[in-house]
Design a protein around this motif. Structure first.
Motif, PDB file in Angstrom:
ATOM      1  N   ALA A   1      68.731 -14.241 -12.929  1.00  0.00           N
ATOM      2  CA  ALA A   1      69.557 -15.285 -13.525  1.00  0.00           C
ATOM      3  C   ALA A   1      70.590 -15.795 -12.534  1.00  0.00           C
ATOM      4  CB  ALA A   1      70.242 -14.753 -14.782  1.00  0.00           C
ATOM      5  N   ALA A   2      71.205 -14.882 -11.754  1.00  0.00           N
ATOM      6  CA  ALA A   2      72.195 -15.296 -10.752  1.00  0.00           C
ATOM      7  C   ALA A   2      71.557 -16.161  -9.671  1.00  0.00           C
ATOM      8  CB  ALA A   2      72.850 -14.062 -10.130  1.00  0.00           C
ATOM      9  N   LEU A   3      70.374 -15.775  -9.214  1.00  0.00           N
ATOM     10  CA  LEU A   3      69.673 -16.555  -8.188  1.00  0.00           C
ATOM     11  C   LEU A   3      69.300 -17.936  -8.711  1.00  0.00           C
ATOM     12  CD1 LEU A   3      67.348 -13.725  -6.845  1.00  0.00           C
ATOM     13  CD2 LEU A   3      69.369 -14.653  -5.703  1.00  0.00           C
ATOM     14  N   CYS A   4      68.938 -18.009  -9.995  1.00  0.00           N
ATOM     15  CA  CYS A   4      68.605 -19.303 -10.584  1.00  0.00           C
ATOM     16  C   CYS A   4      69.850 -20.166 -10.727  1.00  0.00           C
ATOM     17  CB  CYS A   4      67.922 -19.107 -11.933  1.00  0.00           C
ATOM     18  SG  CYS A   4      66.252 -18.417 -11.816  1.00  0.00           S
ATOM     19  N   GLN A   5      70.981 -19.556 -11.063  1.00  0.00           N
ATOM     20  CA  GLN A   5      72.230 -20.310 -11.127  1.00  0.00           C
ATOM     21  C   GLN A   5      72.588 -20.872  -9.753  1.00  0.00           C
ATOM     22  OE1 GLN A   5      74.489 -17.042 -13.216  1.00  0.00           O
ATOM     23  NE2 GLN A   5      75.463 -18.816 -14.161  1.00  0.00           N
ATOM     24  N   LEU A   6      72.379 -20.067  -8.721  1.00  0.00           N
ATOM     25  CA  LEU A   6      72.649 -20.514  -7.359  1.00  0.00           C
ATOM     26  C   LEU A   6      71.605 -21.516  -6.873  1.00  0.00           C
ATOM     27  CD1 LEU A   6      73.644 -17.077  -5.806  1.00  0.00           C
ATOM     28  CD2 LEU A   6      75.115 -19.105  -5.807  1.00  0.00           C
ATOM     29  N   GLY A   7      70.418 -21.489  -7.461  1.00  0.00           N
ATOM     30  CA  GLY A   7      69.322 -22.322  -6.963  1.00  0.00           C
ATOM     31  C   GLY A   7      68.881 -21.878  -5.589  1.00  0.00           C
ATOM     32  N   THR A   8      68.846 -20.561  -5.377  1.00  0.00           N
ATOM     33  CA  THR A   8      68.569 -20.013  -4.054  1.00  0.00           C
ATOM     34  C   THR A   8      67.124 -20.206  -3.638  1.00  0.00           C
ATOM     35  OG1 THR A   8      70.308 -18.347  -4.245  1.00  0.00           O
ATOM     36  CG2 THR A   8      68.512 -17.878  -2.692  1.00  0.00           C
ATOM     37  N   GLU A   9      66.946 -20.751  -2.432  1.00  0.00           N
ATOM     38  CA  GLU A   9      65.632 -20.812  -1.798  1.00  0.00           C
ATOM     39  C   GLU A   9      65.627 -19.834  -0.638  1.00  0.00           C
ATOM     40  OE1 GLU A   9      62.513 -23.894   0.433  1.00  0.00           O
ATOM     41  OE2 GLU A   9      64.351 -24.643  -0.507  1.00  0.00           O
ATOM     42  N   GLY A  10      64.575 -19.013  -0.567  1.00  0.00           N
ATOM     43  CA  GLY A  10      64.527 -18.044   0.519  1.00  0.00           C
ATOM     44  C   GLY A  10      63.217 -17.288   0.550  1.00  0.00           C
ATOM     45  N   PRO A  11      63.076 -16.393   1.527  1.00  0.00           N
ATOM     46  CA  PRO A  11      61.838 -15.620   1.709  1.00  0.00           C
ATOM     47  C   PRO A  11      61.846 -14.361   0.841  1.00  0.00           C
ATOM     48  CG  PRO A  11      63.339 -15.162   3.505  1.00  0.00           C
ATOM     49  CD  PRO A  11      64.032 -16.161   2.641  1.00  0.00           C
ATOM     50  N   TYR A  12      61.643 -14.521  -0.459  1.00  0.00           N
ATOM     51  CA  TYR A  12      61.721 -13.387  -1.384  1.00  0.00           C
ATOM     52  C   TYR A  12      60.676 -12.324  -1.055  1.00  0.00           C
ATOM     53  CZ  TYR A  12      64.811 -16.307  -4.177  1.00  0.00           C
ATOM     54  OH  TYR A  12      65.862 -17.081  -4.595  1.00  0.00           O
ATOM     55  N   ARG A  13      59.465 -12.760  -0.763  1.00  0.00           N
ATOM     56  CA  ARG A  13      58.425 -11.776  -0.453  1.00  0.00           C
ATOM     57  C   ARG A  13      58.807 -10.966   0.778  1.00  0.00           C
ATOM     58  NH1 ARG A  13      52.357 -12.846   2.083  1.00  0.00           N
ATOM     59  NH2 ARG A  13      52.112 -10.674   2.781  1.00  0.00           N
ATOM     60  N   ALA A  14      59.283 -11.627   1.827  1.00  0.00           N
ATOM     61  CA  ALA A  14      59.613 -10.929   3.060  1.00  0.00           C
ATOM     62  C   ALA A  14      60.779  -9.969   2.862  1.00  0.00           C
ATOM     63  CB  ALA A  14      59.945 -11.935   4.164  1.00  0.00           C
ATOM     64  N   GLU A  15      61.778 -10.372   2.089  1.00  0.00           N
ATOM     65  CA  GLU A  15      62.942  -9.500   1.885  1.00  0.00           C
ATOM     66  C   GLU A  15      62.566  -8.255   1.088  1.00  0.00           C
ATOM     67  OE1 GLU A  15      66.412  -7.972   2.571  1.00  0.00           O
ATOM     68  OE2 GLU A  15      65.952  -9.961   3.352  1.00  0.00           O
ATOM     69  N   ILE A  16      61.774  -8.427   0.042  1.00  0.00           N
ATOM     70  CA  ILE A  16      61.339  -7.259  -0.737  1.00  0.00           C
ATOM     71  C   ILE A  16      60.430  -6.374   0.107  1.00  0.00           C
ATOM     72  CG2 ILE A  16      60.043  -6.514  -2.763  1.00  0.00           C
ATOM     73  CD1 ILE A  16      62.814  -7.691  -3.347  1.00  0.00           C
ATOM     74  N   ALA A  17      59.544  -6.998   0.891  1.00  0.00           N
ATOM     75  CA  ALA A  17      58.634  -6.221   1.732  1.00  0.00           C
ATOM     76  C   ALA A  17      59.384  -5.415   2.780  1.00  0.00           C
ATOM     77  CB  ALA A  17      57.632  -7.156   2.414  1.00  0.00           C
ATOM     78  N   ARG A  18      60.528  -5.899   3.195  1.00  0.00           N
ATOM     79  CA  ARG A  18      61.312  -5.165   4.184  1.00  0.00           C
ATOM     80  C   ARG A  18      61.696  -3.784   3.664  1.00  0.00           C
ATOM     81  NH1 ARG A  18      67.279  -6.797   6.631  1.00  0.00           N
ATOM     82  NH2 ARG A  18      67.317  -5.182   8.227  1.00  0.00           N
ATOM     83  N   TRP A  19      62.010  -3.698   2.366  1.00  0.00           N
ATOM     84  CA  TRP A  19      62.469  -2.429   1.794  1.00  0.00           C
ATOM     85  C   TRP A  19      61.374  -1.696   1.043  1.00  0.00           C
ATOM     86  CZ3 TRP A  19      66.742  -1.574   4.173  1.00  0.00           C
ATOM     87  CH2 TRP A  19      67.514  -2.670   4.587  1.00  0.00           C
ATOM     88  N   PHE A  20      60.327  -2.417   0.627  1.00  0.00           N
ATOM     89  CA  PHE A  20      59.222  -1.786  -0.096  1.00  0.00           C
ATOM     90  C   PHE A  20      57.899  -2.240   0.516  1.00  0.00           C
ATOM     91  CE2 PHE A  20      62.753  -2.505  -3.044  1.00  0.00           C
ATOM     92  CZ  PHE A  20      63.023  -1.195  -3.424  1.00  0.00           C
ATOM     93  N   PRO A  21      57.632  -1.858   1.768  1.00  0.00           N
ATOM     94  CA  PRO A  21      56.419  -2.331   2.440  1.00  0.00           C
ATOM     95  C   PRO A  21      55.142  -1.891   1.737  1.00  0.00           C
ATOM     96  CG  PRO A  21      57.473  -0.556   3.684  1.00  0.00           C
ATOM     97  CD  PRO A  21      58.440  -0.973   2.631  1.00  0.00           C
ATOM     98  N   GLU A  22      55.186  -0.754   1.049  1.00  0.00           N
ATOM     99  CA  GLU A  22      53.979  -0.285   0.371  1.00  0.00           C
ATOM    100  C   GLU A  22      53.602  -1.225  -0.772  1.00  0.00           C
ATOM    101  OE1 GLU A  22      57.507   1.333  -1.729  1.00  0.00           O
ATOM    102  OE2 GLU A  22      56.881   1.162   0.371  1.00  0.00           O
ATOM    103  N   LEU A  23      54.595  -1.797  -1.455  1.00  0.00           N
ATOM    104  CA  LEU A  23      54.292  -2.738  -2.532  1.00  0.00           C
ATOM    105  C   LEU A  23      53.705  -4.031  -1.981  1.00  0.00           C
ATOM    106  CD1 LEU A  23      57.326  -2.383  -4.986  1.00  0.00           C
ATOM    107  CD2 LEU A  23      55.067  -1.312  -5.126  1.00  0.00           C
TER     108      LEU A  23
END
Length: 489
Positions: free
Chosen positions: A435-457
């Motif tokens: 909800a906070a990200l939607c309020q901000l209207g954030t555009e970014g590399p969500y897959r890459a950021e999550i993969a950085r901390w959870f590469p197995e996923l």
């Protein structure tokens, strides 16, 4: 009003561990009898709307139209009541705030007004009440600990408030103090909230309502434990001590229901939501993702309340984080395996695989039939942010998915499922962050950021990682970019 340091304390500091007593000049914002009556009135009004709805359907209005009207009016009533009551009620209101974001713009204004009350309408304690609260936890000579103490409230909390002060060693500090009588008010709220179980289908169709309510109750009670909050905050501060992008203030002391930690000067992220540039919205939003995601591996903790009000943009550009009451040791046993199987089923499997996982981990009651094809069709579109190199979240995106997931029609497959109680802290954290990200209207590399901390996923979802490490591709996004907003105290 600012006070100066007083004489040295006398007597045993154990008196600082006494609970607050309700006093005439510092009780809860509303008397318990009044709070109970207002909360109890919500289910009564809901029953009345349903009775009126039967008549409307008899006059030819469609069931879907009538149900939607009941849903909207009930949500509005809940927000209005919670906005008046504060305390535990305000915490529940924060959990429901995502509903307001999901409404069409032409219907959202009443909710915005009610939600603004949740965040802004807490009455400030008068100086006498502040002294009562500080004395109850730190003793009558509590002023000795501070060189300066501003008795004016610097910020409101749901069950207390924050004051700006200078610690005896010269460190600028934030002093979080609970309202006298705050615990009793919250205990009464929790008792009354159990009467809301009949309304849960408005927001949590098919959920294990008793279990979810127990989990919410446990979370709220933990937020009343300042000793636990101090431990969580120190764990986060240690984990992020050397982080170039994120700052967690250190805890200096905790006496009973008073928590003293380093003061953070900065621009509230709520102001970035209102007037920040798109570049700043993108940078801050992705830093919020990084903080929540990386905390698991760095500290073994879940940050449970990532709404914009708990973040600051510091003068040097770092993201400051405050309020660690809603945290939990994470993940619980078996959660990693569940997450991996769910990701495999959604990204690489199909309806049969997702149906098997749904049953295996308690999202469907044993023996209860549900439409596996419909479930897969409903869940799969939510993976959009992870199917692109960059993606922009927005309230429009959120509205589309939340309204689809909470559709009151009986044909909605999610009404045939349940929500295991142990998922509640995770669900709260992720929904609040989204909800906070939607309020901000954030555009970014969500897959890459999550993969950085959870590469197995990421490997489960998208196959083996590319030759270039994800971390090196993500990190430069947060370098040499500073906020354009002027910092405020």
């Amino acid at each position: 009003m600012t006070i100066r340091r007083g004489p040295a304390p006398s007597g045993d500091e154990s008196r600082g561990r006494r609970l607050f007593a309700v006093s005439s000049n510092g009780g809860p914002p509303v008397r318990r009898s009044v709070r109970n009556a207002r909360l109890a009135g919500v289910p009564v009004a809901f029953a009345g709307r349903r009775a009126v709805g039967v008549g409307k359907r008899a006059l030819g209005r469609s069931a879907a139209e009538v149900d939607r009207e009941i849903q909207l009016r009930t949500a509005q009533h809940i927000f209005e009541v919670l906005g008046e009551l504060k305390g535990c009620a305000a915490k529940l209101g924060q959990l429901l705030a995502i509903y307001e974001l999901a409404l069409p713009p032409e219907l959202a204004e009443p909710y915005k007004i009610a939600l603004s009350r949740l965040h802004d309408a807490a009455p400030a304690m008068l100086p006498g009440a502040v002294d009562t609260a500080m004395t109850a936890s730190m003793g009558p000579d509590w002023r000795w600990y501070f060189r300066e103490f501003d008795e004016r409230r610097a910020a409101a909390a749901s069950i207390g408030q924050v004051h700006r002060a200078v610690w005896h060693d010269g460190t600028p500090v934030a002093v979080k103090v609970m309202y006298p009588g705050g615990r009793a008010a919250v205990a009464g709220d929790l008792e009354q909230l159990r009467r809301f179980t009949g309304l849960a289908s408005v927001f949590l169709p098919g959920a294990d309502i008793t279990g979810v309510l127990d989990a919410i109750t446990e979370c709220v009670l933990e937020e009343l434990d300042y000793a636990a909050e101090a431990r969580y905050q120190e764990a986060f501060a240690t984990a992020f001590a050397d982080d170039p992008d994120i700052r967690v203030p250190r805890v200096l002391a905790r006496h009973g229901d008073v928590l003293i930690s380093e003061w953070l000067d900065g621009t509230p992220v709520t102001r970035v939501v209102e007037s920040g540039s798109q570049a700043e919205r993108d940078r801050i939003g992705m830093l919020m993702v990084r903080f929540v995601a990386s905390a698991w591996s760095r500290s073994g903790l879940l940050y449970g309340d990532p709404h914009p009000g708990n973040f600051r943009v510091l003068p040097d550009g770092r993201l400051g984080v405050v309020d660690f009451g809603a945290c939990a040791v994470w993940p619980p046993e078996g959660f990693d395996e569940m997450a991996q199987e769910c990701v495999r089923a959604v990204f690489r499997g199909g309806p049969p695989e997702l149906a098997a996982v749904t049953r295996r981990y308690g999202f469907a009651e044993p023996g209860r039939a549900f439409d596996a094809e419909a479930l897969f069709t409903t869940i799969a579109p939510c993976t959009e942010p992870f199917e692109h190199d960059t993606y922009r979240l927005s309230t429009r995106w959120l509205r589309k998915h939340v309204l689809r997931l909470t559709n009151p029609r009986l044909s909605n497959v999610l009404r045939q499922l349940s929500l295991p109680a142990y998922i509640t802290p995770f669900a709260r954290s992720m929904l609040t962050l989204i909800a906070a990200l939607c309020q901000l209207g954030t555009e970014g590399p969500y897959r890459a950021e999550i993969a950085r901390w959870f590469p197995e996923l990421d490997e489960i979802a998208h196959g083996p990682a590319d030759e270039q490490p994800v971390a090196s591709a993500v990190t430069p996004l947060f370098r040499d970019q500073r906020p354009v907003s002027a910092p405020v105290g």
